[in-house]
Design a protein around this motif. Structure first.
Motif, mmCIF file in Angstrom:
data_model
loop_
_atom_site.group_PDB
_atom_site.id
_atom_site.type_symbol
_atom_site.label_atom_id
_atom_site.label_comp_id
_atom_site.label_asym_id
_atom_site.label_seq_id
_atom_site.Cartn_x
_atom_site.Cartn_y
_atom_site.Cartn_z
ATOM 1 N N UNK A 1 -92.129 86.121 3.772
ATOM 2 C CA UNK A 1 -93.060 86.939 3.006
ATOM 3 C C UNK A 1 -93.177 86.319 1.611
ATOM 4 N N UNK A 2 -94.388 86.278 1.095
ATOM 5 C CA UNK A 2 -94.613 85.743 -0.250
ATOM 6 C C UNK A 2 -94.681 86.883 -1.251
ATOM 7 N N UNK A 3 -93.862 86.742 -2.281
ATOM 8 C CA UNK A 3 -93.857 87.699 -3.389
ATOM 9 C C UNK A 3 -94.321 86.930 -4.621
ATOM 10 N N UNK A 4 -95.248 87.502 -5.363
ATOM 11 C CA UNK A 4 -95.713 86.865 -6.594
ATOM 12 C C UNK A 4 -95.215 87.674 -7.787
ATOM 13 N N UNK A 5 -94.703 86.955 -8.775
ATOM 14 C CA UNK A 5 -94.239 87.615 -9.992
ATOM 15 C C UNK A 5 -95.228 87.294 -11.107
ATOM 16 N N UNK A 6 -95.778 88.331 -11.691
ATOM 17 C CA UNK A 6 -96.776 88.174 -12.741
ATOM 18 C C UNK A 6 -96.124 88.201 -14.114
ATOM 19 N N UNK A 7 -96.870 87.784 -15.115
ATOM 20 C CA UNK A 7 -96.374 87.702 -16.490
ATOM 21 C C UNK A 7 -95.884 89.053 -16.998
ATOM 22 N N UNK B 1 -94.274 92.248 -13.077
ATOM 23 C CA UNK B 1 -94.500 92.986 -11.835
ATOM 24 C C UNK B 1 -94.424 92.043 -10.656
ATOM 25 N N UNK B 2 -93.888 92.555 -9.565
ATOM 26 C CA UNK B 2 -93.720 91.795 -8.334
ATOM 27 C C UNK B 2 -94.721 92.316 -7.305
ATOM 28 N N UNK B 3 -95.456 91.390 -6.681
ATOM 29 C CA UNK B 3 -96.498 91.772 -5.737
ATOM 30 C C UNK B 3 -96.186 91.185 -4.368
ATOM 31 N N UNK B 4 -96.047 92.057 -3.378
ATOM 32 C CA UNK B 4 -95.785 91.639 -2.001
ATOM 33 C C UNK B 4 -97.126 91.364 -1.327
ATOM 34 N N UNK C 1 -97.678 90.450 1.706
ATOM 35 C CA UNK C 1 -97.744 90.906 3.097
ATOM 36 C C UNK C 1 -98.194 92.355 3.192
ATOM 37 N N UNK C 2 -97.823 93.163 2.201
ATOM 38 C CA UNK C 2 -98.182 94.585 2.242
ATOM 39 C C UNK C 2 -99.251 94.935 1.218
ATOM 40 N N UNK C 3 -99.652 93.947 0.425
ATOM 41 C CA UNK C 3 -100.633 94.165 -0.641
ATOM 42 C C UNK C 3 -100.227 95.325 -1.554
ATOM 43 N N UNK C 4 -98.957 95.272 -1.979
ATOM 44 C CA UNK C 4 -98.460 96.333 -2.849
ATOM 45 C C UNK C 4 -97.455 95.769 -3.845
ATOM 46 N N UNK C 5 -97.324 96.482 -4.946
ATOM 47 C CA UNK C 5 -96.319 96.103 -5.924
ATOM 48 C C UNK C 5 -94.961 96.613 -5.449
ATOM 49 N N UNK C 6 -93.941 95.837 -5.720
ATOM 50 C CA UNK C 6 -92.585 96.205 -5.318
ATOM 51 C C UNK C 6 -91.645 96.054 -6.510
ATOM 52 N N UNK C 7 -90.457 96.596 -6.349
ATOM 53 C CA UNK C 7 -89.438 96.497 -7.389
ATOM 54 C C UNK C 7 -88.299 95.614 -6.884
ATOM 55 N N UNK C 8 -87.358 95.336 -7.772
ATOM 56 C CA UNK C 8 -86.175 94.584 -7.355
ATOM 57 C C UNK C 8 -85.396 95.363 -6.293
ATOM 58 N N UNK C 9 -85.411 96.689 -6.386
ATOM 59 C CA UNK C 9 -84.753 97.507 -5.360
ATOM 60 C C UNK C 9 -85.392 97.288 -3.990
#
Length: 187
Positions: free
Chosen positions: A16-22, A25-28, A30-38
């Motif tokens: 799964x690709x997660x993108x981290x923005x400036x 925020x972390x964006x998944x 695969x699910x088209x949603x923001x996620x947290x470190x948790x």
């Protein structure tokens, strides 16, 4: 909120690709949603493979994000890493034997995981899953940590004229110890 782990698992070959923005925020993707470190910590626990990229530079920052998860868990009181281990680990940065540490740690964790799974199966089959085996796993973790620290002390540079064994001898001793650990985990 992230989707369940089953929906995040694409195929075993593509993480799964997660993108981290400036804005941190972390964006998944695969699910088209923001996620947290948790969420990412839960993905690790669920066995979901992922890679984290900096959205601006496309650099792979997975290692630093995983390290950040560990730091946060330790900050919550989930202390898995003894201070002596952390000090020993830090001392190997820039050391001539630094190249060996990741492989050793990886093999030790694989062996520990296999042993942990074997113990869980044993207790579940023997006691129907009602036996609290936390102390046994904690003791095994301490023993593994002591073994790691002993092995790493062997690689500390020795002053000329010292009566300590040669590096080749120390490597042979470490190799025998690792083979013994592997035999124990298979057995």
């Amino acid at each position: 909120m992230a989707e369940p782990a089953e929906q995040q698992k694409q195929d075993a070959a593509s993480p799964v690709t997660i993108k981290k923005y400036a804005n941190r925020r972390l964006y998944n993707t695969a699910t088209s949603s923001y996620v947290t470190l948790d969420h990412l910590a839960q993905m690790v626990k669920d066995g979901v493979d992922f890679v984290v990229y900096d959205a601006k530079t496309s650099d792979d920052i997975t290692r630093s994000v995983l390290t950040q998860i560990i730091v946060e868990e330790e900050g919550k009181g989930q202390n898995l890493l003894p201070i002596s281990f952390l000090r020993t680990l830090i001392s190997f940065y820039g050391d001539q034997m630094q190249w060996m540490v990741p492989t050793y740690l990886d093999q030790a964790m694989v062996a520990f995981t296999k042993e942990q799974d074997r113990m869980r199966d044993y207790f579940a089959n023997t006691f129907g899953g009602m036996f609290p085996f936390g102390n046994a796993l904690g003791e095994m973790g301490k023993q593994n940590m002591q073994m790691f620290e002993q092995a790493m002390r062997m690689f500390t540079p020795v002053a000329p004229g010292s009566t300590k064994p040669t590096a080749e001898h120390e490597m042979e001793v470490l190799k025998r110890r690792m083979e013994e650990l592997q035999r124990q985990t298979k057995g």
